[in-house]
Each structure stands twice: as structure tokens, then as C-alpha cells.
Enzyme design. Structure first.
Site, PDB file in Angstrom:
ATOM      1  N   ASP A  67      41.789 118.874 125.008  1.00 14.23           N
ATOM      2  CA  ASP A  67      42.277 117.409 125.400  1.00 14.23           C
ATOM      3  C   ASP A  67      43.925 117.855 125.749  1.00 14.23           C
ATOM      4  O   ASP A  67      44.451 117.999 124.774  1.00 14.23           O
ATOM      5  CB  ASP A  67      42.002 116.352 124.363  1.00 14.23           C
ATOM      6  CG  ASP A  67      42.107 115.099 124.759  1.00 14.23           C
ATOM      7  OD1 ASP A  67      42.622 114.847 125.901  1.00 14.23           O
ATOM      8  OD2 ASP A  67      41.600 114.218 124.005  1.00 14.23           O
ATOM      9  N   ASP A 107      44.378 113.636 129.499  1.00 18.49           N
ATOM     10  CA  ASP A 107      44.682 112.372 128.906  1.00 18.49           C
ATOM     11  C   ASP A 107      45.838 111.630 129.843  1.00 18.49           C
ATOM     12  O   ASP A 107      46.655 112.485 130.354  1.00 18.49           O
ATOM     13  CB  ASP A 107      45.449 112.445 127.329  1.00 18.49           C
ATOM     14  CG  ASP A 107      45.535 111.107 126.945  1.00 18.49           C
ATOM     15  OD1 ASP A 107      44.734 110.317 126.401  1.00 18.49           O
ATOM     16  OD2 ASP A 107      46.904 110.906 126.816  1.00 18.49           O
ATOM     17  N   GLU A 161      41.212 110.767 132.411  1.00 23.31           N
ATOM     18  CA  GLU A 161      41.278 109.360 131.780  1.00 23.31           C
ATOM     19  C   GLU A 161      41.979 108.704 133.066  1.00 23.31           C
ATOM     20  O   GLU A 161      43.205 108.659 132.849  1.00 23.31           O
ATOM     21  CB  GLU A 161      41.936 109.381 130.756  1.00 23.31           C
ATOM     22  CG  GLU A 161      42.343 108.031 129.862  1.00 23.31           C
ATOM     23  CD  GLU A 161      43.107 107.889 128.821  1.00 23.31           C
ATOM     24  OE1 GLU A 161      42.762 106.933 127.888  1.00 23.31           O
ATOM     25  OE2 GLU A 161      44.056 108.940 128.665  1.00 23.31           O
ATOM     26  N   HIS A 178      37.101 108.147 120.635  1.00 22.12           N
ATOM     27  CA  HIS A 178      38.117 108.164 119.320  1.00 22.12           C
ATOM     28  C   HIS A 178      38.839 106.553 119.701  1.00 22.12           C
ATOM     29  O   HIS A 178      39.688 106.525 118.809  1.00 22.12           O
ATOM     30  CB  HIS A 178      39.033 109.227 119.537  1.00 22.12           C
ATOM     31  CG  HIS A 178      39.575 109.730 120.688  1.00 22.12           C
ATOM     32  ND1 HIS A 178      38.969 109.673 121.856  1.00 22.12           N
ATOM     33  CD2 HIS A 178      41.086 109.324 120.817  1.00 22.12           C
ATOM     34  CE1 HIS A 178      40.118 109.790 122.933  1.00 22.12           C
ATOM     35  NE2 HIS A 178      41.371 109.383 122.127  1.00 22.12           N
ATOM     36  N   ASP A 179      38.744 106.260 120.973  1.00 21.10           N
ATOM     37  CA  ASP A 179      39.737 104.975 120.928  1.00 21.10           C
ATOM     38  C   ASP A 179      38.983 103.525 120.909  1.00 21.10           C
ATOM     39  O   ASP A 179      39.712 102.655 121.420  1.00 21.10           O
ATOM     40  CB  ASP A 179      40.398 104.962 122.418  1.00 21.10           C
ATOM     41  CG  ASP A 179      41.599 105.849 122.580  1.00 21.10           C
ATOM     42  OD1 ASP A 179      42.113 106.087 121.433  1.00 21.10           O
ATOM     43  OD2 ASP A 179      41.882 106.427 123.318  1.00 21.10           O
TER      44      ASP A 179
END
Length: 557
Positions: free
Chosen positions: A98, A200, A257, A328-329
Site C-alpha cells: 500500500d 492510496d 484509489e 479497512h475503511d
């Protein structure tokens, strides 16, 4: 579409901090990931997306990187990372890291040097500007709240830009020397055997530096000037250069993302010559059955269906979306998509089938395969994430009571997905021998991996079957490259579609209806590939879907 290795991706996202602790400090680590590689292989995943493990002060859970070429000691060492890459490779699994290159940590050596000389070499790696009239350069609001500008210590009028926390100064992608540093770092990681990166906040690299104040959109006098630092004109040029210099030569899988991809953006973003292999499809991420806007499972389900098909229509076969339900969000899907009265062993198996066979690659999130749930807190102090407290403070400022603000946080908080993985019924769910960094969900004694492993009718086993169907040799090409044909689009409570090519005609049927539904049906079933019931009630002209049933059927042309 030119065929690529990553088209066959069935990914598994790991939040390392909450996956498995091996040294008793209460924090998951890389050795913990290595420990469970066999389970991930058994699930059928062939790519692991690893949330950030770079060196970091952890102001934003590792998304504030202080050294791009080192591992944070809380997770282990570079040798552990190399071992993970090697051990995963033995099992046919590739590792995605990431990567955050919109900003660094304020502890990064570059920024520390920039603070000493904002007008020197490293000062040009960041965005420094003078304030106006005793205030910030403009009234942009940070995504995490407050001004997007922080005053530079020792200077009366100088500020630096941070569209996230003040500890995450934005990098200046207008500077070619900065870009060269980033490219060199990426190539070093690829040389170590990575499969690629999840990128990200990548749509923020380009900014519109018109430093004018905008009309305030809140009582703090700031403006969430998203259009000035998200998908700004010129972003595609930066992303294209990064791809050509790093990802294309190394055949990397890259997942961006990337917010709000319109039809006109598809070719540049995920097309044959696009900047990324894929982007996450966020169309469903605001859907939450506990939001009064929906209020019941069927209303949400219909909206979810419509958004899925709309997103696929935008892409229109020109690239591959990344289909997911948990990460995870976001909160856990069972609590996000199903009212309590609709939660049962049938509906829990039905949910993942809804988008698993759509065109694109797919990702599961740790704990999703065993049906992990949200973990509501009795007090705001039960949370630990800085943005959670910022949201809580905003809600209070807007006039909500403590109880109302807490209720909304419990409904929406991303921290629900960050509770430790529930491996077994032993102390702390087998996650750690110490005190976990974040409390384990209290339901772990009944809901855990070990218990589901022993039960062939469990959700875990169903996920394995689902992956096996997608990966079956005679079907995989159809799921990867076949045409998408939506079915029963106007029937409330039904989400259905076909995947077709010259070899196969596969019909996917799902329903969120508690009473089930009978549908017109004229296909001839060759094989029931997947079913969350023991029976398939198909007649000559109708098919009966039982409550919350899902079916994957191979039918004759």
C-alpha cells in the site's frame, strides 16, 4: 483486451496491525501474515494487498510514511518482508504494498530538511506558500478537518500544504526531481519481487494552485475545495509518466484509489493504455441500511444493484474494475447491508455473490470470509482513530447530542473493520498473547476461523466454493472476459446478471427478499454451480428463489 496475469486476481486484503501478533506486543506483524499464508492459499486468493507497513510514526495508521525503503519496527524488519514475498511466491501468491505518494510523514528526512531550508532542494519537494493578511494562503479545509495549511516554525508568514493531517505534508509533484526519487523507490521494491501496489490517495497528486479563498461551506470559515485537489486537469499526465517509468516495465498490478471515474476518464485510467491496472469501485460505499435514507434491506439492495450496473456501464468492457464489499475503511457488510431481522446463514452467503462474478478483479478483506461483524462502542473513548474523533467533534459542533453523535459513529466508523482477526475461541481470539492494540470483538468465542473450519456448512467454506467456481478452468475465461447482461433489473429485491461468451452462459441470481420470489424463467439448467440452499426450484417457465437465496447456474444457450 490484451490478457494479463493480474486479470485472474482473487485478492485478499490484510490490515497487518489486526491480523496476527507473534511477539506478544498486541500489534499484528509480518511474521503473523507468514503464519497464515496456507489459509489464504486454501481460500483461493492469489494476491495479497498489504496495508502500509513502511516506517511511520503512525499518526494515520501507516499512511504517513517516514521511510519508503524500510519496514516499521512494529511490523518487523526488511528481512521479514523479503521472507513474506518469498513464502507467498511459493504458494502462487503475489504481494501488493500500500503506497502513499501524495504526501509523506513530517518525520521523513526530506521534510525535516525542508523545514530547515524551505527554499532549498528539499523545500521544493513540498508545497510552501506565504500566507495572506495574517492568515493561511487560502481557506482550503483539510480532509481531516481544520485548515489545509500549517505555519512553518520560525517563519512569520510561511505555511506548508497538507490536505490530510498536519503530520502529512503534501509532496510537490510539479517537481521533476521529486518524481525521480519516487520512481527510483518504486523500482527498488519491484526488484525485491513485489507483484505491485495499491496506490492510496492517488487522485490528489495534481493540485489547482489558484490561491483564492472560496465561499465558506461551514462554520469554521473553510471550504472543502475538493475540485482543487482531486482529479485536477493534468493529473493524467503525471500518472501516465509514473506508469511508463515504473509499472509498465515491471508488469506490476496497480490498483488506484481513484474517486469519481466518469465515462470520459476510463481510457486514461484503466483502459488498455491507462495509468492503472484497476481502480476500486466505490459506488456502493455510502450505502448503509442503518441510514434513515434506506431503512430496510430491500430498498438498499435495489439501490446497490442499480449502482453496480451503472458503474459497469461506464466502463463498458474498456477495462477492469476492482470489485469489493469490505475494506479497512468501511464497516462490515453484514451490518451495513442487512437489517438485524434479515441476518442469517442464507443472507450472509448471498451478499458476496452479488458482485463476485461481475467483470473485473475481486478483493476480499480479512475476516469477511468468516462473517466478522461491527463492534459498537458504549463511549467515544472506545475508539482510537484520530479521524473518528474529528468526525465526532464535527457532529457535536453541528448540534447533535453525545448520544446522537455516538450512534452515527457506531453506524459508520471505519474502525469496525479494524478489530483483531478472530482465529479461535482462546483468549483474545488467538490474535495475541498480550493486550491487543484495539479490543477484540466480544463475539469471538462463537464467531471465529477455527469453528468455521470445522463446519463444512459455514460461511468460510462457502467463500472457498465461490472462489473455486470463479477459478474453475472451464469457466474462468467467461468470468474474466465474457459479456455482462443484467437481468430482472426492475424487480425489487432481485440482483441478477449473466456472464456469456461462445463457451458458457452463466446466470447469477440473488434476492434480498425475506419471503423469496418466483421469477419467469425459460432457461435450461445444465449445472448448479453455487447455491446457498440444498434445492433449486426451477420449473419449465418459472424459478422460485427462496428467502435470501443465491444461485450461480450454467444454462444452455
Amino acid at each position: 483486451m490484451e490478457k494479463k496475469w493480474w486479470h485472474k486476481t482473487v485478492g485478499y486484503q490484510i490490515y497487518p496491525k489486526s491480523f496476527q501478533d507473534t511477539n506478544g506486543d498486541g500489534i499484528g506483524d509480518l511474521k503473523g501474515v507468514i503464519r497464515h499464508l496456507d489459509k489464504i492459499e486454501k481460500l483461493g486468493a492469489n494476491v495479497i494487498w498489504l496495508c502500509p507497513v513502511f516506517a511511520s510514526p503512525m499518526v494515520d495508521n501507516g499512511y504517513d510514511i517516514s521511510d519508503y525503503m524500510d519496514i516499521d519496527p512494529s511490523f518487523g524488519t526488511m528481512e521479514d518482508m523479503k521472507e513474506l514475498i518469498a513464502e507467498a511466491k511459493k504458494r502462487g501468491i503475489r504481494i501488493l504494498m500500500d503506497l502513499v505518494v501524495n504526501h509523506s510523514s513530517d518525520r521523513h528526512a526530506w521534510f525535516q530538511a525542508a523545514l530547515k531550508d524551505p527554499f532549498g532542494k528539499y523545500g521544493k519537494y513540498y508545497v510552501f506558500r506565504e500566507g495572506k493578511d495574517g492568515k493561511e494562503p487560502n481557506n482550503w479545509r483539510s480532509i481531516f478537518g481544520g485548515s489545509a495549511w500549517e505555519k512553518v516554525p520560525g517563519y512569520d508568514k510561511l505555511y506548508y500544504l497538507h490536505i490530510f493531517t498536519k503530520e502529512q505534508p503534501d509532496l510537490n509533484w510539479e517537481n521533476p526531481k521529486l518524481r525521480e526519487e519516487i520512481y527510483e523507490m518504486i523500482l527498488k521494491w519491484m526488484d525485491l519481487g513485489l507483484g505491485g501496489f495499491r496506490l492510496d490517495a492517488i487522485s490528489h497528486l495534481k493540485k489547482n494552485y489558484q490561491y483564492t479563498n472560496l465561499p465558506p461551506d461551514g462554520p469554521d470559515e473553510y471550504n472543502m475545495a475538493f475540485e482543487y485537489f482531486n482529479n485536477v486537469d493534468g493529473l493524467a499526465d503525471i500518472l501516465c509518466e509514473m506508469k511508463e517509468r515504473t509499472f509498465a516495465p515491471t508488469d506490476a498490478l496497480t490498483i488506484g484509489e481513484y474517486d469519481h471515474m466518469g465515462p470520459e476518464d476510463v481510457e486514461n485510467v484503466i483502459g488498455e493504455n491507462g495509468s492503472f491496472s484497476s481502480v476500486f469501485d466505490f459506488c456502493h460505499t455510502l450505502d448503509n441500511v442503518r441510514n434513515p435514507k434506506w431503512g430496510n434491506t430491500v430498498a438498499l439492495f435495489d439501490d446497490y444493484r442499480d449502482q453496480l450496473f451503472a458503474a459497469q456501464k461506464i466502463v463498458d468492457g474498456r477495462g477492469m474494475l476492482c470489485n469489493f464489499l469490505e475494506n479497512h475503511d468501511k464497516t462490515r457488510i453484514i451490518d451495513r447491508f442487512l437489517m438485524p431481522e434479515d441476518q442469517n446463514r442464507y443472507s450472509e452467503k448471498m451478499l458476496p455473490v452479488t458482485n463476485f462474478f461481475l467483470p473485473g478483479i475481486v478483493f476480499l478483506y480479512q475476516g469477511q470470509e468468516i462473517g466478522m461483524r461491527d463492534d459498537p462502542k458504549q463511549s467515544i473513548q472506545g475508539f482510537v482513530d484520530k479521524p473518528t474523533f474529528a468526525i465526532y467533534d464535527r457532529l457535536i459542533a453541528e448540534g447533535k447530542t453525545d448520544a446522537e453523535a455516538l450512534e452515527q459513529i457506531n453506524c459508520e466508523s471505519r474502525e469496525h473493520s479494524r478489530t483483531p482477526m478472530q482465529w479461535d475461541a482462546s483468549a483474545e481470539a488467538g490474535f495475541t498473547t498480550g493486550t491487543p492494540w484495539f479490543p477484540v470483538n466480544k463475539n469471538y468465542t462463537e464467531l471465529n476461523y477455527e469453528a468455521e473450519e470445522k463446519d463444512p456448512e459455514s460461511l468460510l467454506w462457502f467463500y472457498r466454493k465461490m472462489v473455486a467456481v470463479r477459478r474453475r478452468e472451464d469457466l474462468e475465461e467467461t468470468f474474466l472476459y465474457g459479456t455482462l447482461v443484467p437481468e430482472y433489473e426492475t424487480v425489487s429485491g432481485v440482483l441478477a446478471y449473466r456472464r456469456k461468451d461462445e463457451k458458457n452462459n452463466i446466470l447469477i441470481l440473488t434476492t434480498s427478499l425475506a419471503d423469496g420470489i418466483t421469477l419467469p424463467f425459460t432457461d435450461t439448467i445444465e449445472e448448479v454451480l453455487l447455491n446457498n440452499y440444498d434445492t433449486c426450484e426451477a420449473g419449465e417457465e418459472t424459478i422460485r428463489l427462496q428467502p435470501y437465496q443465491c444461485l450461480v447456474l450454467k444454462v444452455k444457450e
